[in-house]
Design a protein around this motif. Structure first.
Motif, PDB file in Angstrom:
ATOM      1  N   LEU A  41      -6.681  -1.772  32.435  1.00 49.19           N
ATOM      2  CA  LEU A  41      -5.687  -2.796  32.734  1.00 49.19           C
ATOM      3  C   LEU A  41      -5.999  -4.066  31.953  1.00 49.19           C
ATOM      4  O   LEU A  41      -7.157  -4.447  31.781  1.00 49.19           O
ATOM      5  CB  LEU A  41      -5.674  -3.122  34.226  1.00 49.19           C
ATOM      6  CG  LEU A  41      -4.949  -2.148  35.142  1.00 49.19           C
ATOM      7  CD1 LEU A  41      -4.987  -2.657  36.568  1.00 49.19           C
ATOM      8  CD2 LEU A  41      -3.516  -1.918  34.714  1.00 49.19           C
ATOM      9  N   SER A  42      -4.971  -4.718  31.490  1.00 49.92           N
ATOM     10  CA  SER A  42      -5.132  -5.980  30.772  1.00 49.92           C
ATOM     11  C   SER A  42      -3.925  -6.847  31.088  1.00 49.92           C
ATOM     12  O   SER A  42      -3.107  -6.510  31.950  1.00 49.92           O
ATOM     13  CB  SER A  42      -5.228  -5.723  29.263  1.00 49.92           C
ATOM     14  OG  SER A  42      -3.972  -5.306  28.749  1.00 49.92           O
ATOM     15  N   SER A  43      -3.799  -7.939  30.371  1.00 49.20           N
ATOM     16  CA  SER A  43      -2.665  -8.834  30.590  1.00 49.20           C
ATOM     17  C   SER A  43      -1.371  -8.279  29.986  1.00 49.20           C
ATOM     18  O   SER A  43      -0.301  -8.859  30.189  1.00 49.20           O
ATOM     19  CB  SER A  43      -2.960 -10.214  29.999  1.00 49.20           C
ATOM     20  OG  SER A  43      -3.211 -10.107  28.608  1.00 49.20           O
ATOM     21  N   HIS A  44      -1.463  -7.175  29.275  1.00 47.18           N
ATOM     22  CA  HIS A  44      -0.290  -6.612  28.608  1.00 47.18           C
ATOM     23  C   HIS A  44       0.577  -5.834  29.588  1.00 47.18           C
ATOM     24  O   HIS A  44       0.097  -4.975  30.332  1.00 47.18           O
ATOM     25  CB  HIS A  44      -0.712  -5.684  27.465  1.00 47.18           C
ATOM     26  CG  HIS A  44       0.439  -5.012  26.782  1.00 47.18           C
ATOM     27  ND1 HIS A  44       1.303  -5.685  25.940  1.00 47.18           N
ATOM     28  CD2 HIS A  44       0.902  -3.733  26.847  1.00 47.18           C
ATOM     29  CE1 HIS A  44       2.224  -4.855  25.498  1.00 47.18           C
ATOM     30  NE2 HIS A  44       2.001  -3.661  26.032  1.00 47.18           N
ATOM     31  N   ILE A  45       1.867  -6.141  29.591  1.00 45.20           N
ATOM     32  CA  ILE A  45       2.861  -5.380  30.346  1.00 45.20           C
ATOM     33  C   ILE A  45       3.805  -4.755  29.328  1.00 45.20           C
ATOM     34  O   ILE A  45       4.336  -5.460  28.461  1.00 45.20           O
ATOM     35  CB  ILE A  45       3.656  -6.280  31.315  1.00 45.20           C
ATOM     36  CG1 ILE A  45       2.700  -6.960  32.309  1.00 45.20           C
ATOM     37  CG2 ILE A  45       4.714  -5.481  32.065  1.00 45.20           C
ATOM     38  CD1 ILE A  45       3.371  -7.978  33.214  1.00 45.20           C
TER      39      ILE A  45
ATOM     40  N   ARG B 165       0.750   2.117  38.456  1.00 43.72           N
ATOM     41  CA  ARG B 165       0.810   1.506  37.126  1.00 43.72           C
ATOM     42  C   ARG B 165       2.250   1.221  36.704  1.00 43.72           C
ATOM     43  O   ARG B 165       2.482   0.447  35.786  1.00 43.72           O
ATOM     44  CB  ARG B 165       0.105   2.398  36.103  1.00 43.72           C
ATOM     45  CG  ARG B 165      -1.406   2.476  36.339  1.00 43.72           C
ATOM     46  CD  ARG B 165      -2.082   3.397  35.358  1.00 43.72           C
ATOM     47  NE  ARG B 165      -3.513   3.494  35.632  1.00 43.72           N
ATOM     48  CZ  ARG B 165      -4.439   2.713  35.108  1.00 43.72           C
ATOM     49  NH1 ARG B 165      -4.091   1.757  34.272  1.00 43.72           N
ATOM     50  NH2 ARG B 165      -5.713   2.859  35.401  1.00 43.72           N
TER      51      ARG B 165
ATOM     52  N   TYR C  27      -0.961 -16.345  34.119  1.00 42.06           N
ATOM     53  CA  TYR C  27      -0.305 -15.116  34.569  1.00 42.06           C
ATOM     54  C   TYR C  27       0.974 -15.434  35.338  1.00 42.06           C
ATOM     55  O   TYR C  27       1.959 -14.690  35.244  1.00 42.06           O
ATOM     56  CB  TYR C  27      -1.263 -14.282  35.407  1.00 42.06           C
ATOM     57  CG  TYR C  27      -2.502 -13.882  34.641  1.00 42.06           C
ATOM     58  CD1 TYR C  27      -2.412 -13.078  33.507  1.00 42.06           C
ATOM     59  CD2 TYR C  27      -3.767 -14.332  35.020  1.00 42.06           C
ATOM     60  CE1 TYR C  27      -3.539 -12.720  32.794  1.00 42.06           C
ATOM     61  CE2 TYR C  27      -4.900 -13.981  34.313  1.00 42.06           C
ATOM     62  CZ  TYR C  27      -4.790 -13.183  33.194  1.00 42.06           C
ATOM     63  OH  TYR C  27      -5.906 -12.842  32.482  1.00 42.06           O
TER      64      TYR C  27
ATOM     65  N   THR D  54      -2.150  -7.042  36.315  1.00 39.17           N
ATOM     66  CA  THR D  54      -2.249  -7.000  34.860  1.00 39.17           C
ATOM     67  C   THR D  54      -2.886  -8.299  34.371  1.00 39.17           C
ATOM     68  O   THR D  54      -2.210  -9.240  33.957  1.00 39.17           O
ATOM     69  CB  THR D  54      -0.860  -6.806  34.227  1.00 39.17           C
ATOM     70  OG1 THR D  54       0.066  -7.686  34.871  1.00 39.17           O
ATOM     71  CG2 THR D  54      -0.394  -5.374  34.364  1.00 39.17           C
ATOM     72  N   GLN D  55      -4.213  -8.298  34.426  1.00 42.06           N
ATOM     73  CA  GLN D  55      -5.007  -9.449  34.019  1.00 42.06           C
ATOM     74  C   GLN D  55      -6.148  -8.959  33.136  1.00 42.06           C
ATOM     75  O   GLN D  55      -6.643  -7.838  33.306  1.00 42.06           O
ATOM     76  CB  GLN D  55      -5.567 -10.195  35.230  1.00 42.06           C
ATOM     77  CG  GLN D  55      -4.515 -10.698  36.195  1.00 42.06           C
ATOM     78  CD  GLN D  55      -5.117 -11.442  37.374  1.00 42.06           C
ATOM     79  OE1 GLN D  55      -6.057 -12.223  37.233  1.00 42.06           O
ATOM     80  NE2 GLN D  55      -4.557 -11.216  38.559  1.00 42.06           N
ATOM     81  N   ASP D  56      -6.576  -9.778  32.236  1.00 41.08           N
ATOM     82  CA  ASP D  56      -7.699  -9.407  31.384  1.00 41.08           C
ATOM     83  C   ASP D  56      -8.967  -9.289  32.210  1.00 41.08           C
ATOM     84  O   ASP D  56      -9.173 -10.018  33.181  1.00 41.08           O
ATOM     85  CB  ASP D  56      -7.888 -10.464  30.285  1.00 41.08           C
ATOM     86  CG  ASP D  56      -6.727 -10.483  29.309  1.00 41.08           C
ATOM     87  OD1 ASP D  56      -6.236  -9.391  28.960  1.00 41.08           O
ATOM     88  OD2 ASP D  56      -6.297 -11.580  28.905  1.00 41.08           O
TER      89      ASP D  56
ATOM     90  N   ASN E  57       2.296  -4.781  38.426  1.00 41.47           N
ATOM     91  CA  ASN E  57       2.429  -5.408  37.115  1.00 41.47           C
ATOM     92  C   ASN E  57       2.527  -6.923  37.197  1.00 41.47           C
ATOM     93  O   ASN E  57       2.154  -7.618  36.247  1.00 41.47           O
ATOM     94  CB  ASN E  57       3.629  -4.824  36.368  1.00 41.47           C
ATOM     95  CG  ASN E  57       3.293  -3.498  35.714  1.00 41.47           C
ATOM     96  OD1 ASN E  57       2.692  -3.447  34.649  1.00 41.47           O
ATOM     97  ND2 ASN E  57       3.652  -2.400  36.363  1.00 41.47           N
TER      98      ASN E  57
END
Length: 377
Positions: free
Chosen positions: A222-226, A204, A302, A214-216, A210
């Protein structure tokens, strides 16, 4: 010649650098280690039973007796400077999980066809712990950076395997760490401290994860948020990361070698830039992003997000017009990270852009990024 000799000779004729054979016995130690890592690896698989499944080839193929482990050296040609530090060598090589209509995918298919024609039943859809299989087959050792190493090549290799029902001649395992005694170069160099102990990685925190995962819609939160902390340490990497391999003394000889150019990459590097990735056209996506980075990212937003982070980390005000253009992108994710990048670059012009866009922005998430960026400029 024996069937084992035939298989090895054909693999080498196809261009594989190493080929070894091991039993189809359990990888129980692998399963135990992965389960012990807990939440760090939940993004890979939410059901702990899956680790047991992939560690037991004979449960997936009851007739399995042998595993053929193949090593492809993807560092046989040079990588252009314009792409290094942005896209990992593995992805530039177009050899990892390559589709069958590409040369690196067709090589594996030719190997499968040969083994089948030799009379072997081949396991279908069997996922194996490749590094464990390769070490047990005597073709690689482990590195403290979690990569597999082949003697005389280093860690710039792709591993693949074939499970068969034939009892072949087994090679002597090399299940060992081959790093110089006391070397911790990879741990010290990791920008995010993802390698927290020898042979232990928190994925992570890994830059590669990352940029890619890191995708929705991904599992385990995990999400698109970094996180901003990770963004600032990602440098200009937009797809993968080679830092822990670049500092490794076991790779020094190959990294310093004078290698022939990969003419496709030379051509691609002429057209490649972070600004073009940020404000991506259909042509750039189809001819530059996808041929090099087809493995994990299917949505261009992305790629654009990663490019925005990279431009922000470069800190050059010359990129402000490109980021201002990205602030008009229909994807709010792109606008979020363009705002962050403007704040990262800072200065009067960046502040003006952010203030103008704040008054026009309708997305709450983008507005938050703009406000945070304005505090940073």
């Amino acid at each position: 010649m024996s069937l084992t000799s035939d298989i090895k000779e054909f693999a080498l004729d196809l261009g594989y650098s190493r080929v070894g054979i091991t039993t189809a016995d359990s990888f129980s130690e692998y399963a135990a280690i992965m389960q012990s890592r807990g939440a760090m690896y939940e993004f890979l698989v939410q059901d702990p039973a899956v680790w047991l499944e992939v560690s037991e080839p004979k449960k997936l193929m009851p007739s399995a007796k042998s595993i053929i482990s193949l090593v492809w050296d993807y560092s046989q040609k040079a990588f252009p400077e314009g792409l290094l530090g942005k896209v990992g060598r593995l992805y530039l090589s177009r050899s990892y999980n390559a589709p069958p209509h590409r040369i690196n995918g067709s090589r594996y298919q030719l190997m499968l066809d040969f083994v089948k024609k030799a009379g072997c039943q081949v396991g279908q859809g069997i996922f194996l712990p490749e590094r464990w299989a390769a070490a047990r087959a005597g073709v690689t050792t482990y590195g403290r950076n979690n990569f597999a190493y082949a003697a005389g090549i280093g860690s710039f290799i792709v591993l693949s395997s074939i499970v068969v029902d034939a009892e072949l001649e087994y090679d002597t395992p090399t299940v060992e760490v081959g790093c110089p005694e006391g070397c911790t170069a990879c741990i010290k160099a990791c920008p995010t401290q993802a390698i927290y102990e020898p042979q232990k990685l928190n994925p992570r925190r890994c830059i590669t994860l990352n940029t890619l995962f890191t995708q929705d819609g991904m599992p385990a939160g995990l999400s698109s948020h970094i996180s901003p902390e990770i963004r600032e340490k990602m440098g200009t990497w937009v797809h993968g990361c080679d830092v822990c391999q670049e500092v490794c003394p076991r790779n020094r000889e190959r990294l310093q070698a004078k290698l022939p150019d990969d003419e496709f990459l030379v051509m691609a590097s002429r057209d490649f830039s972070l600004t073009k990735m940020l404000n991506m056209t259909d042509e750039f996506y189809e001819t530059r992003a996808q041929p090099l980075m087809y493995n994990y990212i299917k949505e261009r937003k992305y790629f654009q997000r990663n490019a925005a982070i990279a431009l922000g980390n470069l800190g050059d005000p010359a990129f402000i017009p490109d980021l201002e253009q990205a602030m008009n992108d229909p994807e709010k994710l792109v606008r979020e990270y363009a705002a962050w990048a403007l704040g990262r670059i800072g200065g009067k012009l960046a502040k003006q852009v952010l203030e103008t866009k704040r008054n026009l922005e309708t997305s709450e998430n983008v507005q938050k990024e703009i406000e945070a960026a304005l505090l940073a400029v």
